[in-house]
Design an enzyme around this catalytic site. Structure first.
Site, PDB file in Angstrom:
ATOM      1  N   SER A 351       0.821  -1.208   0.000  1.00 16.38           N
ATOM      2  CA  SER A 351       0.000   0.000   0.000  1.00 16.38           C
ATOM      3  C   SER A 351       0.858   1.262   0.000  1.00 16.38           C
ATOM      4  O   SER A 351       1.954   1.287   0.577  1.00 16.38           O
ATOM      5  CB  SER A 351      -0.921   0.016   1.225  1.00 16.38           C
ATOM      6  N   CYS A 352       0.350   2.309  -0.621  1.00 10.64           N
ATOM      7  CA  CYS A 352       1.063   3.582  -0.713  1.00 10.64           C
ATOM      8  C   CYS A 352       0.860   4.390   0.552  1.00 10.64           C
ATOM      9  O   CYS A 352       0.229   5.458   0.556  1.00 10.64           O
ATOM     10  CB  CYS A 352       0.589   4.365  -1.937  1.00 10.64           C
ATOM     11  N   THR A 353       1.352   3.862   1.661  1.00 12.25           N
ATOM     12  CA  THR A 353       1.299   4.561   2.937  1.00 12.25           C
ATOM     13  C   THR A 353       2.429   4.040   3.819  1.00 12.25           C
ATOM     14  O   THR A 353       2.716   2.831   3.814  1.00 12.25           O
ATOM     15  CB  THR A 353      -0.048   4.356   3.656  1.00 12.25           C
ATOM     16  N   LEU A 391      -7.351   0.640  -1.257  1.00 10.72           N
ATOM     17  CA  LEU A 391      -6.547   0.662  -2.478  1.00 10.72           C
ATOM     18  C   LEU A 391      -6.871  -0.457  -3.456  1.00 10.72           C
ATOM     19  O   LEU A 391      -6.133  -0.696  -4.405  1.00 10.72           O
ATOM     20  CB  LEU A 391      -5.043   0.651  -2.153  1.00 10.72           C
TER      21      LEU A 391
END
EC number: 4.1.1.20
Length: 401
Positions: A351-353, A391
């Site tokens: 995930s982009c976190t 996402l």
């Protein structure tokens, strides 16, 4: 994690090698739960606790239908927190008489469903008394009811406070006598009390103190009850170790307290069954979460293993399910169990976190793309407590092995 052996360098679960489990699942990530570990935990409890203590499974810890079906044959009761969970419990074969329904936001339709099914409702507000009475009259069926009490104490050293002070759960103890009188006038079938001060404690003295207080409170309130106390749900609170330095709960000390309460109940509450409501303690250590390494990279000297699973499937393991200070769950390279831990590594999800971290700077064996990473202690509050849609990554599977 000694409950899972290894063979030829691979973790084993249910007598099956990890790579074979992954092939059987047909994908990663997946959860796998051990039938034998679940059964063994119940056996240990039965052998240690007084025989008159009933064991209830709190389904919110893990509502996987196959697992619930197994637990239905191992426990004495099941506690649900929604009509959806109630359906799973009934479908699994749990007798309606042995199901109780708790939760601070029960909708009118859910209360009606509970009356129709014949399950016990743990009342948490004055409104619920009126709705149950109306449903009982409309259906021509008794409304079985207990009172969930918000006590004037809490479970010390607990990971989550469920009682004491202002809480959305239950009815404040000082209001309970009035509520009981309302239940009597409404003609509800009163059956007992539910007192749950907290959860996830590894301190046997703290749990013992909370049990003593809960029992004394129930005896005091019984004098105001519109009927005989037939069930006293003393809650749970029994914790499992997750982090370095955690020591397993001394169950024998908890058993000593419960034995004293059982003896006192012969005189104080002669027709009551005493029950423990356990969720995490029954299932957490029986489950693993498995993800595959899809990339290996270095950034300014830090090694990162990027895996195909993460917070969208196992929010708790990333520290985003209530941890104040993030700590690592036990993690292993499940396909390199014989290898010596030699490299400080971080395991991160897709995930982009920056929150998507399954292991932060842990000493692990050197792993490569294709290896399988295992997160232990993942049998409770895993798949069902995680944001699967985050996402739009693929869903995970759950296996009961």
């Amino acid at each position: 994690m000694t409950q899972f052996p290894s063979s030829h360098g691979e973790l084993m679960l249910g007598g099956v090698r990890l790579s074979i489990l992954a092939a059987r699942a047909g994908q990663t990530p997946f959860y796998a739960y051990s039938r034998s570990a679940l059964r063994q935990r119940i056996i240990e409890l039965r052998q240690t606790l007084p025989t008159k203590i009933k064991l209830h499974y709190a389904m919110k810890a893990n509502p996987m239908p196959a697992l619930v079906g197994l637990m239905a044959h191992l426990v004495d009761g099941m506690d649900v927190a929604s009509a959806g969970e109630m359906k799973v419990a009934l479908d699994a074969g749990m007798a309606p008489h042995d199901i109780s329904f708790a939760g601070p936001g029960k909708r009118d339709t859910e209360l009606r469903q509970a009356v129709a099914a014949g399950v016990l409702v743990n009342i948490e507000s004055f409104r619920e008394v009126d709705v149950l009475a109306q449903a009982s009259q409309a259906l021509g069926l008794p409304a079985r009811a207990a009172v969930r009490v918000n006590p004037d104490f809490e479970l010390k050293s607990s990971g989550m406070k469920m009682g004491g002070g202002g809480k959305p759960f239950g009815v404040d103890v000082e209001q309970v006598p009035t509520l009981l009188a309302n239940m009597g006038r409404a003609g509800l079938q009163f059956e007992g009390f539910h007192i749950y001060p907290g959860s996830q404690s590894l301190s046997a003295p703290a749990i013992g103190e909370a049990l003593e207080h809960a029992y004394a409170l129930a005896v005091r309130l019984a004098a105001h009850a519109p009927g005989t106390v037939r069930l006293l749900n003393l809650g749970g609170g029994l914790g499992v170790p997750y982090f370095p330095g955690d020591k397993p709960l001394d169950l024998t000390r908890v058993a000593d307290t419960l034995e004293r309460l059982v003896q006192r109940a012969h005189a104080d509450l002669p027709q009551a069954s005493l029950a423990l409501e356990l969720g995490r303690y029954l299932v957490a250590e029986a489950g693993i979460y498995v993800a595959r390494v899809i990339d290996r990279k270095q950034s300014r000297g830090q090694v990162y293993l990027v895996v195909d699973g993460g917070l969208h499937h196992n929010l708790a393991a990333t520290g985003n399910f209530g941890q104040v200070l993030r700590k690592n769950y036990p993690v292993a390279i499940g396909t390199r169990m014989d290898a010596t831990p030699s490299q400080v590594t971080s395991v991160v999800g897709p995930s982009c976190t920056p929150l998507d971290v399954l292991a932060d700077r842990m000493l692990l064996p050197e792993a490569q793309v294709g290896d399988l990473v295992v997160v232990f202690q993942s049998g409770a509050y895993g798949a069902s407590a995680s944001p699967h849609l985050f996402l739009a990554h693929p869903a995970c599977l759950e296996l009961l092995v």
